[in-house]
Motif scaffolding. Structure first.
Motif, PDB file in Angstrom:
ATOM      1  N   TYR A 124       0.831  -1.200   0.000  1.00 30.31           N
ATOM      2  CA  TYR A 124       0.000   0.000   0.000  1.00 30.31           C
ATOM      3  C   TYR A 124       0.865   1.250   0.000  1.00 30.31           C
ATOM      4  O   TYR A 124       0.637   2.179  -0.781  1.00 30.31           O
ATOM      5  N   THR A 138      -9.469   6.383   4.806  1.00 28.06           N
ATOM      6  CA  THR A 138     -10.493   5.627   4.079  1.00 28.06           C
ATOM      7  C   THR A 138      -9.850   4.753   3.015  1.00 28.06           C
ATOM      8  O   THR A 138     -10.227   3.588   2.828  1.00 28.06           O
ATOM      9  N   SER A 139      -8.843   5.301   2.353  1.00 27.17           N
ATOM     10  CA  SER A 139      -8.114   4.542   1.339  1.00 27.17           C
ATOM     11  C   SER A 139      -7.373   3.367   1.954  1.00 27.17           C
ATOM     12  O   SER A 139      -7.403   2.247   1.438  1.00 27.17           O
ATOM     13  N   GLU A 141      -7.995   1.799   4.840  1.00 32.31           N
ATOM     14  CA  GLU A 141      -8.942   0.779   5.297  1.00 32.31           C
ATOM     15  C   GLU A 141      -9.577   0.051   4.119  1.00 32.31           C
ATOM     16  O   GLU A 141      -9.847  -1.157   4.202  1.00 32.31           O
ATOM     17  N   GLY A 142      -9.782   0.764   3.017  1.00 36.32           N
ATOM     18  CA  GLY A 142     -10.302   0.108   1.823  1.00 36.32           C
ATOM     19  C   GLY A 142      -9.327  -0.937   1.298  1.00 36.32           C
ATOM     20  O   GLY A 142      -9.723  -2.023   0.872  1.00 36.32           O
ATOM     21  N   TRP A 143      -8.036  -0.611   1.362  1.00 40.87           N
ATOM     22  CA  TRP A 143      -7.012  -1.576   0.948  1.00 40.87           C
ATOM     23  C   TRP A 143      -6.994  -2.759   1.902  1.00 40.87           C
ATOM     24  O   TRP A 143      -6.875  -3.913   1.473  1.00 40.87           O
ATOM     25  N   GLU A 145      -9.440  -3.964   3.553  1.00 36.81           N
ATOM     26  CA  GLU A 145     -10.645  -4.776   3.325  1.00 36.81           C
ATOM     27  C   GLU A 145     -10.484  -5.729   2.147  1.00 36.81           C
ATOM     28  O   GLU A 145     -11.206  -6.723   2.045  1.00 36.81           O
ATOM     29  N   LYS A 146      -9.538  -5.455   1.269  1.00 38.19           N
ATOM     30  CA  LYS A 146      -9.310  -6.327   0.112  1.00 38.19           C
ATOM     31  C   LYS A 146      -8.504  -7.575   0.471  1.00 38.19           C
ATOM     32  O   LYS A 146      -8.348  -8.471  -0.354  1.00 38.19           O
ATOM     33  N   LEU A 179     -13.077  -3.866  10.901  1.00 38.45           N
ATOM     34  CA  LEU A 179     -12.191  -4.592   9.997  1.00 38.45           C
ATOM     35  C   LEU A 179     -11.923  -6.024  10.461  1.00 38.45           C
ATOM     36  O   LEU A 179     -11.048  -6.691   9.919  1.00 38.45           O
TER      37      LEU A 179
END
Length: 259
Positions: A124, A138-139, A141-143, A145-146, A179
């Motif tokens: 990341y 947000t970015s 945590e979005g990463w 979540e993947k 998460l």
């Protein structure tokens, strides 16, 4: 909505900082035309080392002049070797704790961080300027979540060795409770199985400093009768405060400072 916005701002200030690095750590040297070429490399290595030994604290971002150097180090074989060496010292200590394969009595515990200890966030941060760009929580945590974070192989081996000796393993992370499913899935996906507890930040922990949150989590374990033999993490805030472990082991991380 206001509570969520406050939390995002708090985490942002704790984790890396609020903006792109516009503070030049070498300004005073530049004025005298002292730093250039190999001098800059030497200075950035000195900065990195002083981060690791906790002389430089609360930094909000990697200095602009050192972003390239830190990026090369974190992507290098030297970083991998430094992690290997730290884990080797854990194994030496583990062997000195007991000589039999299984020697724990059910209340002997080890604690691991998650990010940049069990799982690597380096993929990341490679896309985010190695700590030199503004962190978008947000970015990030979005990463997360993947579930694409790879394992740190030396730590995975140590994890399995500790588990094989009968110790209880607890994971204490600064990740939010939301998460949990993604974190569990990612850990299992890369080979981590059989931990005894995964402790994440809930609403009551949002406004706490990380070192206080983690110390409180350790106290709960001690109050439950656990003896903490070791802590492995990449941040000094994982070790601060009481109760602590009989030994602590820090993995290198020059990308951000969590307090």
């Amino acid at each position: 909505m206001a509570r969520k916005s406050y939390f995002l701002l708090a985490v942002l200030s704790i984790l890396i900082g609020s903006g792109v690095s516009d503070w030049n750590i070498l300004n005073h040297r530049k004025k005298n035309n002292v730093v250039s070429g190999s001098g800059l490399k030497t200075y950035c290595e000195s900065w990195r080392i002083n981060v690791e030994v906790n002389n430089i604290r609360e930094f909000e971002f990697v200095p602009q002049e050192c972003i390239g150097y830190i990026g090369k180090y974190m992507s290098s074989s030297q970083y991998k070797e430094d992690c290997e060496r730290a884990i080797e010292e854990c194994q030496v200590y583990l062997s000195s704790c007991c000589n039999s394969l299984k020697c724990a009595d059910g209340k002997e515990a080890w604690i691991f961080d998650v990010d940049d200890t069990l799982l690597s966030t380096l993929p990341y941060f490679k896309t985010r300027g190695f700590g030199g760009k503004k962190l978008n929580i947000t970015s990030l945590e979005g990463w997360m979540e993947k579930c694409k974070a790879p394992a740190l192989d030396p730590t995975l081996r140590l994890f399995n060795e500790i588990k094989g000796r009968g110790y209880k393993i607890f994971l204490i992370s600064t990740r939010r409770e939301s998460l949990r499913d993604a974190t569990v899935d990612n850990l299992i996906k890369v080979g981590y199985h059989g931990w005894s507890g995964l402790i994440l930040r809930d609403l009551n922990d949002e406004n706490k400093r990380v070192k206080h949150y983690k110390a409180e989590a350790r106290k709960k374990l001690v109050d439950e009768g656990y003896n903490i033999w070791g802590i492995i993490g990449d941040q000094w805030s994982s070790f601060d405060g009481n109760p602590t472990a009989k030994r602590t082991f820090k993995l290198p991380n020059s990308l951000y400072y969590v307090s």
